[in-house]
Design a protein around this motif. Structure first.
Motif, PDB file in Angstrom:
ATOM      1  N   VAL A  37       0.813  -1.218   0.000  1.00  0.00           N
ATOM      2  CA  VAL A  37       0.000   0.000   0.000  1.00  0.00           C
ATOM      3  C   VAL A  37       0.848   1.270   0.000  1.00  0.00           C
ATOM      4  N   ASP A  38       2.159   1.115   0.033  1.00  0.00           N
ATOM      5  CA  ASP A  38       3.035   2.294   0.079  1.00  0.00           C
ATOM      6  C   ASP A  38       3.806   2.459  -1.223  1.00  0.00           C
ATOM      7  N   GLY A  39       3.116   2.224  -2.338  1.00  0.00           N
ATOM      8  CA  GLY A  39       3.751   2.326  -3.649  1.00  0.00           C
ATOM      9  C   GLY A  39       4.098   3.738  -4.063  1.00  0.00           C
ATOM     10  N   THR A  40       3.628   4.740  -3.318  1.00  0.00           N
ATOM     11  CA  THR A  40       4.017   6.123  -3.606  1.00  0.00           C
ATOM     12  C   THR A  40       5.287   6.515  -2.866  1.00  0.00           C
ATOM     13  N   GLY A  41       5.598   5.807  -1.781  1.00  0.00           N
ATOM     14  CA  GLY A  41       6.730   6.191  -0.946  1.00  0.00           C
ATOM     15  C   GLY A  41       6.467   7.378  -0.051  1.00  0.00           C
ATOM     16  N   ASP A  42       5.272   7.929  -0.102  1.00  0.00           N
ATOM     17  CA  ASP A  42       4.919   9.127   0.658  1.00  0.00           C
ATOM     18  C   ASP A  42       4.171   8.705   1.927  1.00  0.00           C
ATOM     19  N   PRO A  43       4.680   9.049   3.120  1.00  0.00           N
ATOM     20  CA  PRO A  43       4.019   8.602   4.361  1.00  0.00           C
ATOM     21  C   PRO A  43       2.571   9.057   4.476  1.00  0.00           C
ATOM     22  N   ALA A  44       2.292  10.302   4.113  1.00  0.00           N
ATOM     23  CA  ALA A  44       0.926  10.810   4.231  1.00  0.00           C
ATOM     24  C   ALA A  44      -0.010  10.090   3.266  1.00  0.00           C
ATOM     25  N   LEU A  45       0.426   9.887   2.024  1.00  0.00           N
ATOM     26  CA  LEU A  45      -0.400   9.169   1.056  1.00  0.00           C
ATOM     27  C   LEU A  45      -0.581   7.707   1.453  1.00  0.00           C
TER      28      LEU A  45
END
Length: 327
Positions: free
Chosen positions: A301-309
């Protein structure tokens, strides 16, 4: 249907190891709040694809940070370590985690890890079955003795597991599926596999093992207001991780290796996994379960690498997708 998170601790450009690991732990804690069934951590060495070298260690930490959710390894690499040592760690976590620990194991690859840890290429090429059987013996028997590769006198296994942590086996070939089937162990199917590949593996497994042992399938998930937005976000972000990450797989010998194209791989993952609106995610997971017979998914679920996203993605999946799948 059981839904968990798959957290490889992916390092995106510009991120420190501390930032990656903090995001990974935060995602695991958020998963429990959002109602997911489990979180699974991956083991990688000497690469940015994943900066967690010990999935067991990270699982131990997260067991202490959570109270309900199952915590597992996807996977711990048997070719890199002594199977009895891994069994001892698994039994310890089974005890202190009160049965919440899950142990996923895999053969690994012909990577430089084998040289660094001194286990050698033979452990990868021909030693997996012996390692797996010794691991299982240490998790089920009170006393064990050595084998040809691991010679030692009879010893007691301490501590004994509380429940015997459930073991799953990463399978990317029919041969490994047969090994798992003959031992009654469920498969963990990789996120590169589409529904047809998953179904073929499940059908092959069923020729040698129990009909429904509880296979697990890894995938990617991202929910947004439109399918186009969800796919745009991942197809933009994931190649930034996949490019340098996949390049970190360095063979231990001179065998040629052709890395995947990161943009093509990101597009494939978006196409075969639940990436889109909440309706899209429900439909994709339901269709995969119907086509393959697999109803336990662990989703990156962290394919963006962005903690908030990542937090937002976990919350939306928990609120908009999980209840409909379970209902």
């Amino acid at each position: 249907m059981r839904i968990g998170l798959f957290l490889p601790a992916a390092q995106f450009p510009g991120q420190s190891h501390a930032e990656v690991l903090a995001r990974t732990v935060e995602a695991a804690v958020e998963a429990e709040r959002a109602g997911f069934d489990g979180v699974w951590f991956a083991e990688h060495h000497f690469m940015s694809y994943g900066v967690c070298p010990s999935a067991v260690t990270l699982a131990a930490y997260v067991l202490g940070r959570t109270s309900r959710i199952a915590v597992g390894t996807a996977v711990s690499v048997l070719s890199n370590q002594h199977p009895v040592a891994l069994a001892e760690q698994a039994a310890l976590l089974d005890q202190v985690g009160r049965g919440r620990f899950r142990l996923g194991v895999g053969r690994g690859g012909p990577w430089v890890d084998l040289e660094v840890f001194g286990t050698g290429l033979a452990r990868y090429e021909s030693g997996f079955v012996e390692s797996l059987d010794l691991l299982l013996a240490a998790l089920t028997e009170e006393r064990i003795t050595g084998t040809a590769t691991f010679p030692f006198r009879e010893v007691p296994v301490v501590p004994r597991p509380l429940t015997g942590p459930p073991v799953v086996v990463a399978c990317t070939s029919a041969a490994t599926a047969e090994v798992a089937a003959r031992r009654g162990l469920p498969m963990l199917l990789g996120m590169h596999a589409g529904d047809e590949d998953k179904r073929a593996m499940v059908e092959h497994y069923a020729r040698y093992g129990p009909p429904d042992p509880g296979h697990v399938a890894a995938g990617v998930a991202h929910v947004a207001d439109t399918r186009a937005e969800a796919q745009r976000v991942l197809r933009t972000a994931m190649p930034r991780w996949l490019g340098p990450g996949l390049a970190g797989y360095v063979p231990v010998d001179d065998r040629p290796r052709r890395p995947r194209d990161p943009e093509e791989y990101a597009a494939l993952l978006c196409r075969i996994h639940p990436v889109g609106t909440a309706d899209d995610c429900v439909a994709t997971l339901t269709a995969t379960a119907e086509r393959t017979g697999v109803d336990h998914f662990v989703l990156m679920v962290d394919g963006t690498g962005d903690p908030a996203l990542t937090r937002e993605n976990i919350r939306r999946l928990g609120a908009e997708v999980l209840p409909r799948l379970r209902g």
